[in-house]
Design an enzyme around this catalytic site. Structure first.
Site, mmCIF file in Angstrom:
data_model
loop_
_atom_site.group_PDB
_atom_site.id
_atom_site.type_symbol
_atom_site.label_atom_id
_atom_site.label_comp_id
_atom_site.label_asym_id
_atom_site.label_seq_id
_atom_site.Cartn_x
_atom_site.Cartn_y
_atom_site.Cartn_z
ATOM 1 N N GLU A 54 24.397 65.022 83.551
ATOM 2 C CA GLU A 54 24.710 66.433 83.797
ATOM 3 C C GLU A 54 25.778 66.978 82.853
ATOM 4 O O GLU A 54 25.795 68.160 82.537
ATOM 5 C CB GLU A 54 25.139 66.655 85.244
ATOM 6 N N PHE A 116 26.395 63.460 103.103
ATOM 7 C CA PHE A 116 25.901 62.715 101.941
ATOM 8 C C PHE A 116 25.864 63.632 100.711
ATOM 9 O O PHE A 116 25.315 64.720 100.768
ATOM 10 C CB PHE A 116 24.509 62.162 102.240
ATOM 11 N N GLN A 117 26.459 63.177 99.648
ATOM 12 C CA GLN A 117 26.530 63.915 98.383
ATOM 13 C C GLN A 117 27.189 65.286 98.521
ATOM 14 O O GLN A 117 26.806 66.241 97.855
ATOM 15 C CB GLN A 117 25.146 64.026 97.725
ATOM 16 N N LYS A 166 21.795 74.150 100.435
ATOM 17 C CA LYS A 166 20.343 74.016 100.436
ATOM 18 C C LYS A 166 19.661 75.069 101.315
ATOM 19 O O LYS A 166 18.641 75.639 100.935
ATOM 20 C CB LYS A 166 19.957 72.614 100.911
ATOM 21 N N MET A 473 40.798 58.848 64.967
ATOM 22 C CA MET A 473 41.947 59.746 65.087
ATOM 23 C C MET A 473 43.096 59.058 65.827
ATOM 24 O O MET A 473 44.272 59.229 65.470
ATOM 25 C CB MET A 473 41.538 61.035 65.805
HETATM 26 C C1 LIG Z 1 36.568 62.245 76.341
HETATM 27 C C2 LIG Z 1 37.696 61.905 75.421
HETATM 28 N N1 LIG Z 1 38.353 60.730 75.572
HETATM 29 C C3 LIG Z 1 39.369 60.409 74.732
HETATM 30 C C4 LIG Z 1 39.780 61.274 73.760
HETATM 31 C C5 LIG Z 1 40.949 60.915 72.832
HETATM 32 N N2 LIG Z 1 40.471 60.811 71.448
HETATM 33 C C6 LIG Z 1 40.606 61.808 70.569
HETATM 34 S S1 LIG Z 1 39.924 61.484 69.095
HETATM 35 C C7 LIG Z 1 39.463 59.940 69.602
HETATM 36 C C8 LIG Z 1 38.734 59.006 68.683
HETATM 37 C C9 LIG Z 1 37.377 59.498 68.351
HETATM 38 O O1 LIG Z 1 36.683 58.472 67.704
HETATM 39 P P1 LIG Z 1 35.375 58.766 66.898
HETATM 40 O O2 LIG Z 1 34.440 59.567 67.704
HETATM 41 O O3 LIG Z 1 34.850 57.496 66.341
HETATM 42 O O4 LIG Z 1 35.869 59.743 65.751
HETATM 43 P P2 LIG Z 1 36.785 59.422 64.469
HETATM 44 O O5 LIG Z 1 38.157 59.895 64.825
HETATM 45 O O6 LIG Z 1 36.718 57.973 64.211
HETATM 46 O O7 LIG Z 1 36.183 60.256 63.401
HETATM 47 C C10 LIG Z 1 39.856 59.714 70.917
HETATM 48 C C11 LIG Z 1 39.649 58.466 71.650
HETATM 49 C C12 LIG Z 1 39.080 62.496 73.664
HETATM 50 N N3 LIG Z 1 39.420 63.430 72.774
HETATM 51 N N4 LIG Z 1 38.044 62.768 74.488
#
Ligand SMILES: Cc1ncc(C[n+]2csc(CCOP(=O)(O)OP(=O)(O)O)c2C)c(N)n1
Ligand SMILES: [Mg+2]
Lengths: 562, 161
Positions: A54, A116-117, A166, A473
């Site tokens: 979702e 439920f749910q 519902k 990042m």
């Molecule tokens: C849902 C979520 N969880 C954690 C983060 C923290 N976060 C920001 S950038 C990142 C790394 C992203 O890795 P990737 O998709 O491989 O991109 P890259 O930076 O390597 O290009 C994380 C864990 C986030 N922004 N969103």
């Protein structure tokens, strides 16, 4: 066409309302309490896209909305279905995306019983929706749906949730769709105060170092034409925020690129040395301002925004104008003349020459920035959707966006896993466009199950994975601020993305050398198929330049090795 | 600094949580909140006493106005308003102390609304200062329970919010 007082069930009425709102596509996932609605959807004249989670339904509705300007619609069942929408709703809320989220709910007589749910989704989404409704009587359904679409798409746009017990969907009502809405507590200001507009024009006339700082509000308001007009009339340089990319043509001589943490040096320098900041449809996010106390220290500030609550929220404003960006810019152009900005524009030209965005090119290893440049060269008018991380910043920095609604990214919430489903929505909204999801290897794994959705529905989006083997990042911050201690950010070898794509029946391609980059891009575009490209990139490339956290934005620096 | 806001809202389920949620979410401090229906049964009125400087007040007002169910927000200035709060105070009382307590009640033009062998319950109406003063004077007798409605306010003169 339904007659004014036709008797029908709530579920049927919902479909009629969606017709009235000219909804052609909805993204959803069924469940017990949604059975009456799904039975109507079975032969309704609405395209329903079955996602595999979702959250993807909400992101796809969001991507559809951003690509088209129309209100995106998603639907999920009660309890876990509804809670799975939450991230997508929060994402749309942070970036002011018009969306209507429909959720099933347990029957009215069970509400509050931990049935439920059952989940209190109106309570849960209170802080992340512009408004929400729990429908208590089938008779109210047409009015509520009319209001929901009105609220979502006007003023500062945003998501509205409607929770549908519902029994409401099986109860009968005399259907008629209201012509108009009456909401005495909701009257967005579209036309700006003309005295304020004149005051702003006077500020502009006095300015020698003006900067226009424009954001997502320009895109929401379809005001990029007016923005261009203003910039050229007064001869002020323009910087656009992450969500404002595409609002101003990147190849225009007045364009400064993005401001803030990973912005261009010249955008940041220009803001810091400006004497007048004309902020339009922006909210002075901390990723833009850096240390607020040192932000644009010499500038008087004009702030144009549809949302009065944004005025002076983070930064003190001298001349506020509450109103729709398109309307206000149009009238501001009328009252404004060219500023004496020649010396200033020369200085900016000099900065641009001296401090361009740059990276060390390579013939052996694929530099991520190079992929963005190649996608841009191969298909400059594509819609670029992104995930969140380093790849997102490189996309914003190196793609030359020409038009609004061609850059779709999770700005406010920064949601990994957003890009792929949002790309699905964007492609369905704009089938004429090539749609890329510029993805990280980490982010893509948060929504890769949607490969089933794109293959089943033949939605030819291209996922370009910048595979650096890291949660890049976060790794970059660990490198810079935590002594290279890469705590749980190494994800190398998670999965073979080519085989993963093939397992779902999508096209899987890989590029390991710079020379292979362009050919796989061309192949993906030519294939017309849902495609995943696994680009093996330089694993420890950093996003540069960078403003360290808590610093002023002119303290922006190049990172080593860039 | 304290501000008193009169907030007209749609008289609908969930409105109170929208308003109170806004305050907690954005970190605004509420001193008190009183709510009841108005002369129009479709509209409720909240009186909210909020603490903060002008910047906070401006933000609170704007954020409240953003709520779809909020019809109007008015900052009621103390010097142009009638402000009232009602409090019930249950105080320990026996034959020895009863008359002294009654004296205090008279001075404050409060009312005794319940008498039992070991306690008396007093109803006092006034502004914050008066209720506090009353509380101070009754404290030595032993306050067993106290409840306050929160302030309500109305502007003086013919004008309405
Ligand atoms: C849902 C979520 N969880 C954690 C983060 C923290 N976060 C920001 S950038 C990142 C790394 C992203 O890795 P990737 O998709 O491989 O991109 P890259 O930076 O390597 O290009 C994380 C864990 C986030 N922004 N969103
Ligand atoms: Mg990565």
């Amino acid at each position: 066409m339904s007659r004014p007082t036709e008797k029908m069930t709530g579920a049927r009425a919902l479909i009629e309302c969606l017709y009235k709102e000219e909804v052609d596509t909805i993204f959803g996932y069924p469940g017990g309490v949604l059975l009456p609605i799904y039975d109507e959807l079975y032969d309704a004249d609405i395209r329903h896209i079955l996602v595999r989670h979702e959250q993807a339904a909400a992101h796809a509705a969001d991507g559809y909305a951003r690509a088209t300007g129309k209100t995106g619609v998603c639907i999920a069942t009660s309890g876990p279905g509804a809670t799975n929408l939450v991230t997508g709703i929060a994402n749309a809320y942070m970036d002011s995306v018009p969306m209507v989220a429909l959720t099933g709910q347990v029957p009215s007589f069970l509400l509050g019983n931990d049935a439920f749910q059952e989940a209190d989704i109106t309570g849960i989404t209170l802080p992340i929706t512009k408004h929400n409704y729990l429908v208590q009587d089938a008779k109210e359904l047409p009015r509520i749906i009319k209001e929901a679409f009105h609220i979502a798409s006007t003023g500062r746009q945003g998501p509205v949730l409607i929770d549908l017990p519902k029994d409401i969907t099986t109860d009968e009502l005399d259907f008629s769709y209201p012509e108009s809405v009456e909401l005495r507590g909701y009257k967005p200001t579209v036309k700006g105060n003309i005295q304020q507009v004149k005051r702003a024009a006077a500020e502009i006339a006095r300015s020698t170092n003006p900067v226009i700082y424009a954001g997502g509000g320009i895109i929401n308001s379809n005001a990029s034409g007016e923005l261009l007009k203003l910039a050229e009339t007064i001869m002020a340089p323009v910087t656009t925020t992450l969500t404002g990319m595409g609002a101003f043509p990147a190849d225009h001589p007045l364009f400064l690129g993005m401001p803030g943490m990973h912005g261009t040096k010249y955008a940041n320098y220009a803001i810091q040395e400006s004497d007048l900041l004309i902020a339009v449809g922006v909210r002075f996010d901390d990723r833009v301002t850096g240390k607020v106390a040192s932000f644009a220290p010499n500038a008087r500030v004009i702030h144009i925004d549809i949302d009065p609550a944004e005025i002076s929220k983070n930064v003190r404003v001298d001349t506020p104008i509450v109103g729709d960006a398109k309307w206000v810019l149009e009238s501001l152009v009328k009252y404004s003349k060219k500023c004496k900005s020649e010396a200033w524009l020369d200085k900016i030209k000099q900065w641009k020459k001296e401090y361009p965005l740059h990276y060390i090119k390579s013939d052996d290893i694929i530099k991520p920035q190079y992929i963005v440049e190649q996608i841009c060269e191969a298909c400059g008018d594509a819609i670029i959707v992104t995930e969140v991380g380093q790849h997102q910043m490189w996309a914003a920095q190196y793609f030359k966006f020409k038009e609004p609604r061609t850059f779709i990214t999770s700005g406010g919430l920064g949601t990994m896993g957003y890009g792929f489903p949002a790309a699905i929505g964007a492609k369905l909204g704009r089938p004429d466009k090539v749609v890329f999801d510029i993805a990280g290897d980490g982010s893509f794994q948060m929504s890769s199950q949607e490969l089933a959705t794109v293959v089943e529905n033949d939605i030819p989006v291209i996922v370009a994975i910048f595979n650096n083997g890291y949660l890049g990042m976060v790794r970059q911050w660990q490198e810079l601020f935590f002594e290279h201690r890469y705590s749980f950010t190494t994800i190398k070898g998670s999965v073979d993305f080519v085989k993963l794509a093939e397992a779902y029946g999508a096209l899987g391609l890989r590029a390991e050398k710079p020379s292979e980059v362009r050919p796989v891009i061309e192949e993906a575009i030519a294939s017309g198929r849902p495609t995943v490209i696994d680009f093996i990139v330089d694993p420890e490339e950093n996003v540069s330049p960078m403003v360290p956290a808590g610093a002023a934005i002119n303290e922006i620096m190049d990172l080593e090795g860039t | 600094m304290k501000h008193t806001l009169a907030v007209l809202v749609e008289n609908r389920a969930g409105v109170l949580s929208r308003v109170s949620g806004l305050f907690s979410r954005r970190g605004y401090n509420i001193d008190s909140l009183a709510v009841g229906v108005t002369e129009d049964p479709a509209i409720s009125r909240m009186t909210i006493v909020v603490r903060g400087d002008d910047h906070v007040l401006e933000q609170v007002t704007k954020q409240l106005n953003k709520l779809i169910d909020v019809i109007r927000v008015t900052d009621i200035k103390a010097d142009e308003a009638i402000e009232r709060e009602l409090s019930l105070i249950k105080v320990a009382a026996d034959a020895n102390t009863r008359s002294e307590i009654i004296q205090i009640v008279d001075i404050f033009r409060a009312r005794i609304v319940d008498v039992a062998s070991k306690s008396m319950t007093i109803e006092v109406t006034g502004d914050d200062e008066k209720i506090r003063a009353m509380e101070q004077l009754l404290r030595p007798f032993g306050i067993k329970e106290m409840v306050r409605t929160g302030k309500i306010a109305m502007t003086r003169g013919a004008k309405s919010v």
